[in-house]
Design a protein around this motif. Structure first.
Motif, PDB file in Angstrom:
ATOM      1  N   LEU A 138       0.833  -1.213   0.000  1.00 52.15           N
ATOM      2  CA  LEU A 138       0.000   0.000   0.000  1.00 52.15           C
ATOM      3  C   LEU A 138       0.867   1.262   0.000  1.00 52.15           C
ATOM      4  O   LEU A 138       0.538   2.249  -0.668  1.00 52.15           O
ATOM      5  CB  LEU A 138      -0.933   0.001   1.221  1.00 52.15           C
ATOM      6  CG  LEU A 138      -2.096  -1.006   1.169  1.00 52.15           C
ATOM      7  CD1 LEU A 138      -2.794  -1.106   2.515  1.00 52.15           C
ATOM      8  CD2 LEU A 138      -3.102  -0.638   0.084  1.00 52.15           C
ATOM      9  N   ALA A 139       1.993   1.197   0.722  1.00 56.55           N
ATOM     10  CA  ALA A 139       2.867   2.382   0.788  1.00 56.55           C
ATOM     11  C   ALA A 139       3.719   2.532  -0.469  1.00 56.55           C
ATOM     12  O   ALA A 139       3.769   3.611  -1.069  1.00 56.55           O
ATOM     13  CB  ALA A 139       3.772   2.298   2.020  1.00 56.55           C
ATOM     14  N   ASP A 140       4.354   1.449  -0.882  1.00 58.47           N
ATOM     15  CA  ASP A 140       5.360   1.556  -1.944  1.00 58.47           C
ATOM     16  C   ASP A 140       4.785   1.446  -3.354  1.00 58.47           C
ATOM     17  O   ASP A 140       5.248   2.130  -4.261  1.00 58.47           O
ATOM     18  CB  ASP A 140       6.443   0.478  -1.754  1.00 58.47           C
ATOM     19  CG  ASP A 140       7.193   0.675  -0.454  1.00 58.47           C
ATOM     20  OD1 ASP A 140       6.973   1.716   0.201  1.00 58.47           O
ATOM     21  OD2 ASP A 140       7.988  -0.200  -0.071  1.00 58.47           O
ATOM     22  N   LEU A 141       3.811   0.579  -3.537  1.00 61.11           N
ATOM     23  CA  LEU A 141       3.223   0.430  -4.879  1.00 61.11           C
ATOM     24  C   LEU A 141       2.089   1.426  -5.091  1.00 61.11           C
ATOM     25  O   LEU A 141       2.028   2.097  -6.124  1.00 61.11           O
ATOM     26  CB  LEU A 141       2.696  -1.002  -5.059  1.00 61.11           C
ATOM     27  CG  LEU A 141       1.980  -1.283  -6.384  1.00 61.11           C
ATOM     28  CD1 LEU A 141       2.947  -1.174  -7.558  1.00 61.11           C
ATOM     29  CD2 LEU A 141       1.340  -2.655  -6.376  1.00 61.11           C
ATOM     30  N   ARG A 168      10.049  -4.253   6.066  1.00 61.18           N
ATOM     31  CA  ARG A 168      11.197  -3.940   5.185  1.00 61.18           C
ATOM     32  C   ARG A 168      12.472  -4.588   5.700  1.00 61.18           C
ATOM     33  O   ARG A 168      13.299  -5.058   4.915  1.00 61.18           O
ATOM     34  CB  ARG A 168      11.372  -2.421   5.086  1.00 61.18           C
ATOM     35  CG  ARG A 168      10.353  -1.775   4.161  1.00 61.18           C
ATOM     36  CD  ARG A 168      10.698  -0.322   3.910  1.00 61.18           C
ATOM     37  NE  ARG A 168       9.667   0.333   3.122  1.00 61.18           N
ATOM     38  CZ  ARG A 168       9.163   1.521   3.385  1.00 61.18           C
ATOM     39  NH1 ARG A 168       9.590   2.216   4.433  1.00 61.18           N
ATOM     40  NH2 ARG A 168       8.246   2.051   2.614  1.00 61.18           N
ATOM     41  N   GLU A 169      12.611  -4.596   7.028  1.00 63.24           N
ATOM     42  CA  GLU A 169      13.803  -5.244   7.602  1.00 63.24           C
ATOM     43  C   GLU A 169      13.830  -6.721   7.220  1.00 63.24           C
ATOM     44  O   GLU A 169      14.863  -7.260   6.824  1.00 63.24           O
ATOM     45  CB  GLU A 169      13.815  -5.116   9.134  1.00 63.24           C
ATOM     46  CG  GLU A 169      14.008  -3.698   9.661  1.00 63.24           C
ATOM     47  CD  GLU A 169      15.261  -3.022   9.124  1.00 63.24           C
ATOM     48  OE1 GLU A 169      16.265  -3.724   8.881  1.00 63.24           O
ATOM     49  OE2 GLU A 169      15.221  -1.795   8.913  1.00 63.24           O
TER      50      GLU A 169
ATOM     51  N   ALA B  45      16.174   2.177  -2.134  1.00 62.15           N
ATOM     52  CA  ALA B  45      16.306   1.216  -3.239  1.00 62.15           C
ATOM     53  C   ALA B  45      15.288   0.087  -3.085  1.00 62.15           C
ATOM     54  O   ALA B  45      14.651  -0.341  -4.054  1.00 62.15           O
ATOM     55  CB  ALA B  45      17.723   0.647  -3.268  1.00 62.15           C
ATOM     56  N   LEU B  46      15.118  -0.348  -1.838  1.00 63.02           N
ATOM     57  CA  LEU B  46      14.157  -1.426  -1.572  1.00 63.02           C
ATOM     58  C   LEU B  46      12.726  -0.970  -1.897  1.00 63.02           C
ATOM     59  O   LEU B  46      11.945  -1.700  -2.508  1.00 63.02           O
ATOM     60  CB  LEU B  46      14.249  -1.830  -0.098  1.00 63.02           C
ATOM     61  CG  LEU B  46      13.534  -3.105   0.314  1.00 63.02           C
ATOM     62  CD1 LEU B  46      14.131  -4.321  -0.361  1.00 63.02           C
ATOM     63  CD2 LEU B  46      13.598  -3.272   1.835  1.00 63.02           C
ATOM     64  N   LYS B  47      12.439   0.261  -1.513  1.00 60.02           N
ATOM     65  CA  LYS B  47      11.102   0.827  -1.777  1.00 60.02           C
ATOM     66  C   LYS B  47      10.830   0.876  -3.289  1.00 60.02           C
ATOM     67  O   LYS B  47       9.756   0.483  -3.749  1.00 60.02           O
ATOM     68  CB  LYS B  47      11.027   2.235  -1.170  1.00 60.02           C
ATOM     69  CG  LYS B  47       9.663   2.909  -1.302  1.00 60.02           C
ATOM     70  CD  LYS B  47       9.697   4.274  -0.620  1.00 60.02           C
ATOM     71  CE  LYS B  47       8.451   5.080  -0.928  1.00 60.02           C
ATOM     72  NZ  LYS B  47       7.248   4.567  -0.282  1.00 60.02           N
ATOM     73  N   SER B  48      11.830   1.331  -4.028  1.00 60.79           N
ATOM     74  CA  SER B  48      11.596   1.421  -5.478  1.00 60.79           C
ATOM     75  C   SER B  48      11.563   0.033  -6.119  1.00 60.79           C
ATOM     76  O   SER B  48      10.911  -0.172  -7.140  1.00 60.79           O
ATOM     77  CB  SER B  48      12.621   2.330  -6.149  1.00 60.79           C
ATOM     78  OG  SER B  48      13.883   1.764  -6.052  1.00 60.79           O
ATOM     79  N   GLN B  49      12.228  -0.926  -5.466  1.00 59.71           N
ATOM     80  CA  GLN B  49      12.191  -2.305  -5.979  1.00 59.71           C
ATOM     81  C   GLN B  49      10.769  -2.890  -5.857  1.00 59.71           C
ATOM     82  O   GLN B  49      10.301  -3.589  -6.753  1.00 59.71           O
ATOM     83  CB  GLN B  49      13.185  -3.161  -5.188  1.00 59.71           C
ATOM     84  CG  GLN B  49      13.662  -4.379  -5.966  1.00 59.71           C
ATOM     85  CD  GLN B  49      14.723  -5.171  -5.216  1.00 59.71           C
ATOM     86  OE1 GLN B  49      15.224  -4.748  -4.168  1.00 59.71           O
ATOM     87  NE2 GLN B  49      15.072  -6.319  -5.748  1.00 59.71           N
ATOM     88  N   VAL B  50      10.125  -2.576  -4.744  1.00 55.46           N
ATOM     89  CA  VAL B  50       8.746  -3.054  -4.559  1.00 55.46           C
ATOM     90  C   VAL B  50       7.865  -2.475  -5.661  1.00 55.46           C
ATOM     91  O   VAL B  50       7.086  -3.188  -6.303  1.00 55.46           O
ATOM     92  CB  VAL B  50       8.182  -2.637  -3.171  1.00 55.46           C
ATOM     93  CG1 VAL B  50       6.708  -2.984  -3.063  1.00 55.46           C
ATOM     94  CG2 VAL B  50       8.965  -3.306  -2.050  1.00 55.46           C
TER      95      VAL B  50
END
Lengths: 191, 230
Positions: A138-141, A168-169, B45-50
């Motif tokens: 929901l946050a990233d996409l 995320r961790e 980077a992880l956020k943009s990977q998602v």
């Protein structure tokens, strides 16, 4: 009410309905990707989008402002998704934590993932507990704010923050160790 | 990494959820903390990977034209004229309606007579709900007369309504024999899923199943049909 007012109301109602339908139609792709990110299963994602759109048509009048359509649809979809899982024959009345187990049963879905790097990424995402995966998506996409995610998931904002952080961790750790194997990604199944 | 910046703050920072002052604090800390810089870099980077992993997922094609094209296919001027005509016509009707203050239910019913089109939507295999749907349809058809049209659309478990072995089959057949303004649709996708699961759904021949239920419902709603969910 005068007859002319009634006709005017009918006309406005019709216009409003058309605006809503057009807006809903435009959300199909967005909803599909959200459904896919949650379920990792194309057929289930399609079903979920259809159920969400039908539910949205049914509850159209509950949405006061079209600007909130994305969050409103996401909330409907989340409820449909969890309901489907809970009423699933094999997982009747499962808790949310139990739903995650659907992701860890062996099954091949070779057509689903083509790229090796993406393969590892999807598998890592599939290994996240659903409560963490859903907020990350929901946050990233979808780009929702923490407040919107809190509303969609009916979860306090502090919990949302903590789930995003822990999710995320864990995702990073899974990707680093990358012990996931190609044929272990499993879609959620309805039965 | 500096202890002054909490983990949740770092995530909130990369998600754009902090105030300007809070952002400034983190950016100030980053200047003296390379570990913090790396952490933020990795998380971004992880956020943009998602996002990139799912944003390009191909969306299955839908077997129909976009609704939006049909929605605005009538020129706005024509729509405005139509609206004006309806309002003027309504005024005339109310003038002729006599002594009851110009407010009459009858002209409205007449004006709506050719718009009596209903979608009855069922997604359940609950026999009570199925019977309820059939009763509702019968009432609509009986009360509406020749001007009414009813489309009975089922999806998900509701497709079992149209199975030849459904306990409510006789009532449905009776309605079909009695009214030619009743059309049945079963969701194409739901039938496919049932087949994939090895479930046998032997639908009666009068059922159309050439498109997903959502497409059929949206098409009709855009044509002004009324929606009834059972």
């Amino acid at each position: 009410m005068k007859f002319s007012s009634k006709v005017a109301d009918l006309f406005c109602e019709s216009q409003e309905r058309r605006r809503f339908n057009a807006a809903l139609e435009n959300k199909y792709d967005r909803l599909y990707r959200l459904a896919y990110a949650w379920s990792h299963h194309p057929a289930m994602a399609q079903d979920l989008v259809q159920e969400t759109m039908l539910k949205a048509l049914e509850k159209r009048k509950d949405l006061s402002n079209l600007e909130h359509l994305d969050a409103w649809l996401s909330k409907i979809m989340r409820n449909q998704f969890l309901d489907n899982m809970r009423f699933n024959r094999r997982w009747e009345w499962a808790e949310e934590s139990e739903i995650d187990q659907h992701f860890s049963v062996d099954c091949s879905e070779s057509e689903m993932i083509k790229k090796q790097s993406q393969d590892a990424f999807y598998q890592a995402m599939a290994k996240l507990p659903f409560d963490q995966r859903e907020v990350i998506v929901l946050a990233d996409l979808q780009g929702f704010s923490y407040q919107e995610i809190s509303d969609i998931t009916s979860t306090p904002i502090g919990t949302v923050m903590s789930r995003i952080s822990r999710g995320r961790e864990k995702l990073r750790s899974l990707l680093q160790h990358s012990d996931v194997q190609r044929d272990k990604v499993v879609p959620l199944r309805r039965n | 990494m500096g202890k002054s910046v909490q983990t949740y703050q770092i995530h909130a920072y990369i998600d754009g959820q902090l105030s300007r002052d809070e952002c400034f604090e983190i950016e100030e800390a980053m200047q003296f903390d390379s570990e913090l810089q790396d952490e933020i870099c990795h998380l971004r980077a992880l956020k943009s990977q998602v996002k990139s992993a799912y944003a390009d997922i191909p969306v299955p094609e839908r077997d129909r034209k976009p609704v939006s094209k049909r929605v605005w296919s009538i020129p706005k001027t024509a729509a405005a004229s139509l609206f004006l005509g309806v309002v003027m016509g309504a005024g005339m009707l109310s003038l002729f309606s006599g002594q009851n203050g110009g407010v009459s239910q009858q002209p409205l019913a007449m004006a709506q007579a050719d718009q009596q089109k209903y979608i009855v939507h069922l997604d359940s295999d609950d026999l009570k709900k199925q019977a309820e749907a059939l009763d509702e349809i019968e009432t609509l058809l009986k009360d509406g007369g020749p001007n009414v049209k009813v489309d009975f659309i089922s999806n998900y478990k509701g497709i079992k309504m149209f199975d030849v072995n459904n306990p409510n089959h006789d009532q449905l057949e009776k309605l079909l024999g009695q009214y030619d303004n009743l059309t049945l649709y079963a969701c194409k996708r739901a039938l496919e899923r049932a087949m994939q699961r090895g479930e046998k759904v032997n639908v009666i021949p009068q059922v159309r199943h050439d498109k997903p239920a959502i497409d059929a419902v949206v098409e009709r709603l855009n044509e002004g049909w009324k929606y009834i969910k059972i």
